[in-house]
Design an enzyme around this catalytic site. Sequence first.
Site, PDB file in Angstrom:
ATOM      1  N   CYS A   1       0.969  -1.286  -0.044  1.00  4.34           N
ATOM      2  CA  CYS A   1      -0.048  -0.133   0.007  1.00  4.34           C
ATOM      3  C   CYS A   1       0.973   1.235   0.009  1.00  4.34           C
ATOM      4  O   CYS A   1       1.276   1.631   1.082  1.00  4.34           O
ATOM      5  CB  CYS A   1      -0.874   0.000   1.404  1.00  4.34           C
ATOM      6  SG  CYS A   1      -1.868   1.548   1.215  1.00  4.34           S
TER       7      CYS A   1
ATOM      8  N   CYS B   1      -0.463   4.069   2.258  1.00  3.02           N
ATOM      9  CA  CYS B   1      -0.378   3.991   3.603  1.00  3.02           C
ATOM     10  C   CYS B   1       1.188   4.177   3.741  1.00  3.02           C
ATOM     11  O   CYS B   1       1.420   4.864   5.121  1.00  3.02           O
ATOM     12  CB  CYS B   1      -0.858   2.610   4.108  1.00  3.02           C
ATOM     13  SG  CYS B   1      -2.203   1.838   3.233  1.00  3.02           S
ATOM     14  N   ASP B   2       1.935   3.638   3.504  1.00  3.18           N
ATOM     15  CA  ASP B   2       3.592   3.650   3.687  1.00  3.18           C
ATOM     16  C   ASP B   2       4.320   4.474   3.108  1.00  3.18           C
ATOM     17  O   ASP B   2       5.423   4.448   3.312  1.00  3.18           O
ATOM     18  CB  ASP B   2       3.794   2.111   3.545  1.00  3.18           C
ATOM     19  CG  ASP B   2       2.988   1.019   4.556  1.00  3.18           C
ATOM     20  OD1 ASP B   2       2.474   1.515   5.649  1.00  3.18           O
ATOM     21  OD2 ASP B   2       2.935   0.110   4.177  1.00  3.18           O
TER      22      ASP B   2
END
Length: 302
Positions: A131, A134-135
């Site tokens: 992701c 997200c990261d």
Amino acid sequence: MYDVVILGAGPAGLTAGIYAARGGLSVAIVENQAPGGQAALTSEIENYPGFKSIGGFELTSLMVAQCEGLGVAFVFDNPVNVSLDGDVKVVDTAYSGRLEARSAIIATGALPRPLGLERESALIGGGVSYCATCDGALFRGKRVAVVGGGNTAVEDALYLSKFASEVCLIHRRDALRADALLSERVKASSVRILWDTVVTALEGSPKLTSLALKNVRTGETSSLPVDGVFIAAGRKPASEGLTGVELDEAGYVLTDDEMRTNLPGVFAAGDIRRKTLRQVVTAAADGAIAAENAVKYVNALR
Ligand code: NAP
């Protein structure tokens, strides 16, 4: 007893919630992660009509708010047992007890498919991610690679190029699968594309330090130093535990044009269905059709 229980709070499930509630049904949506599904993890959505560009989280948050305004109940829990083949559809959750409903809409979507490399799961959080939104920020100023040639891989590579010092897109063929517009954009960007290349090993311990690569045309092997790798090599359907529902060989739910599955009163919508075009707009359309038919089904029972 709800009129309809919807499994999954991505664009398909949320749209189904809006239509079912507006159709007069009592609705519960069960979601085992944050609401919004895969779309919520997409940085920018540029092909949802009406919005030239909108953040995936923003778009799906609007859908959640619309559901809440219509009285849809959200249950954020893990469905541990799903039984859809009887007249009463039953969803047992890990902590919130049992939900019962007259009809059900399966909108569980799809999950990232791992590459299947040794230590791939052990390195999650240690350099391996599925992701980018997200990261990605964790890799500010660092070297990253993205594996895949589809829309997700290209979007991820472009997104990561805002943070990372270097982004390599590793694709196993010599042509991208992504839309023409995205393909042109990534080719014109700072992202370096390694064509005809596969990752054969994840190197480094306890954290990822490099990728072992192989050129599938020449057989040449090499090592690419990276701090992170984002795997965007397709998705797998989230159909585990759906007993009695007819699936295709890959695990996608089979429906007719009205989103009906083989089970009476059970419909499916969005990426979990066998279909050709998986987009937010087609997930939303499926959700609307599934909900309309759930309304007809429940009204006929009354
Ligand atoms: P996808 O379209 O299935 O693409 C997966 C990519 O990974 C392909 O390029 C594939 O290579 C590659 N791949 C698969 N297995 C691999 C392996 N073992 N090793 C190396 N590479 C591998 O998946 P996606 O990009 O996640 O997209 C999923 C769906 O969501 C698609 O329908 C897509 O259009 C949609 N989506 C749309 C948008 C948008 O419209 N903005 C954004 C994200 C996703 P090959 O090309 O050689 O098969």
